[in-house]
Every structure is written in C-alpha cells, then in structure tokens.
Design an enzyme around this catalytic site. Structure first.
Site, PDB file in Angstrom:
ATOM      1  N   CYS A  13       0.827  -1.202   0.000  1.00  0.00           N
ATOM      2  CA  CYS A  13       0.000   0.000   0.000  1.00  0.00           C
ATOM      3  C   CYS A  13       0.865   1.257   0.000  1.00  0.00           C
ATOM      4  O   CYS A  13       2.032   1.235   0.394  1.00  0.00           O
ATOM      5  CB  CYS A  13      -0.924  -0.004   1.224  1.00  0.00           C
ATOM      6  SG  CYS A  13      -2.298   1.164   1.095  1.00  0.00           S
ATOM      7  N   ASP A 132      -5.660  -2.978  11.469  1.00  0.00           N
ATOM      8  CA  ASP A 132      -4.490  -2.107  11.556  1.00  0.00           C
ATOM      9  C   ASP A 132      -4.340  -1.643  12.999  1.00  0.00           C
ATOM     10  O   ASP A 132      -5.246  -1.772  13.815  1.00  0.00           O
ATOM     11  CB  ASP A 132      -4.670  -0.913  10.620  1.00  0.00           C
ATOM     12  CG  ASP A 132      -3.356  -0.241  10.257  1.00  0.00           C
ATOM     13  OD1 ASP A 132      -2.306  -0.653  10.777  1.00  0.00           O
ATOM     14  OD2 ASP A 132      -3.392   0.705   9.450  1.00  0.00           O
TER      15      ASP A 132
END
Length: 209
Positions: A13, A132
């Site tokens: 990412c 996360d």
C-alpha cells in the site's frame, strides 16, 4: 470455500512512484494500494494515480484507500482511476461504504477493548476486515498491535496490517492465519518511497510462511 487453506495474498500500500509499482509487480504481489487521503504522506492525486495504473498489468488488484471522503470524492476517483476494490479507513458507516459499484474492505483500528466481532458483523457486506494498529490519527503508524487481540473466529476474512516487515510477517501469519497481509512502511526507505529489495524480502517471507 475455506480461504484459510490458501496462501495469504500480499498487498503493498501507499505507492507513489512508477518504479515502486514496477518493483512490486515484479516481486509478485497480488494487490497495490493507492491512498486518496490528503493528510497522508503517501497521498496521490487522481492524475498521479491514473498514471501509476498504466504500469499495473492485468490480474493485479488496484485498491483505492479513502478516509471519511464524501461520496462525490469517491465517485470522482472511480471515474478516472481503474480501481478494483475500495478500502475505507475512517469512520464510515455501512451506507457510506456501499453503492459505488465496487466491492470494499473495511479497516478496523485495533486496540484492547475494541470488539472486532461486533465491528465485523456491522459490515457484513464487506469482502474482508483489514486490521491495523490504532492511532489517534488516521493512517498507518508503522507499529504492530497485539495479534492475540484477533478473534480466532471472525465473520469476515481477515487482512492483517500494521507494522508488518520482512522480519515479522511470517510469525504474524502463523499466529493470525489471515487471508492476506498488507504492508506499507515496512518496505520503505522513506515515507512513500518503497525499497525494491525490501518488497522482495517481504514477499519471500510470506511465501515461506
């Protein structure tokens, strides 16, 4: 189909440069994430994102990451950038994640006291739950969280993120058994600048796990 029986997929990412896209593709990653959150150091404009996508071959998933964006903003990106999947990383409700004509994944920021099972049940229409590390601000911290906080049975497939590196991702996979892993700062030489050797090492560690 039990997704746990398959090797975890790999997403890199926060791509900002063509050479980093090419390095990730060459390393064999499954998905690339483009950040459309203006406050992120890895933010790309619509024009930049469209240019990066011209270097992404077929069968590599392009993920657009949004944080509390308006529907109009998301639509503007979708119209100009060939996204395959949306990732919502803010305080979005189910209604704010749906209705774009694309599948989505929902991010949860993990810390003690967060009920991940309840959170996942609220987003039953999501393709997966991305876990996360909790931070006061939105976006990645580069720090991992306690993987023991991940429930053994989750109603959604789990994508593990947060502080993953070539050195710890194998242990994370063995403990959490996610369907995919998501890395950003763990393969960078600077914020938004990926390191090709680190990407290769990360992919190798995942495949070896």
């Amino acid at each position: 189909m039990d997704l746990m029986n398959y090797p975890p997929r790999i997403k890199v990412c926060g791509l900002t440069r063509i050479e980093d896209v090419q390095a990730a593709v060459a390393a064999g990653v499954d998905a690339l994430g483009l950040v459309f959150y203006p406050d992120s150091p890895r933010h790309v404009s619509i024009t930049q994102a469209a240019a990066l996508c011209r270097h992404i071959p077929p069968f590599v998933t392009v993920v657009g990451l949004f944080v509390n964006a308006s529907r109009a903003e998301v639509h503007r990106v979708i119209e100009a950038v060939p996204l395959n999947l949306l990732q919502f990383h803010g305080d979005e409700t189910v209604d704010q994640c749906e209705g774009f004509g694309l599948p989505y994944i929902r991010a949860a920021r993990v810390r003690p006291g967060v009920d991940l099972l309840e959170f996942a049940s609220q987003f039953a229409s999501a393709r997966a739950l991305l876990l996360d590390t909790w931070t006061p601000a939105y976006g990645g911290s580069g720090e991992s969280f306690d993987w023991a906080l991940v429930p053994s049975e989750c109603p959604l497939p789990v994508i593990l993120s947060g502080g993953l590196t070539p050195d710890n991702v194998a242990a994370a996979i063995r403990q959490v058994r996610p369907v995919a892993v998501d890395v950003s700062s763990g393969v960078e030489s600077a914020k938004g600048i990926k390191d090709a050797a680190s990407i290769r090492a990360f992919v190798s560690a995942v495949r070896g796990a």
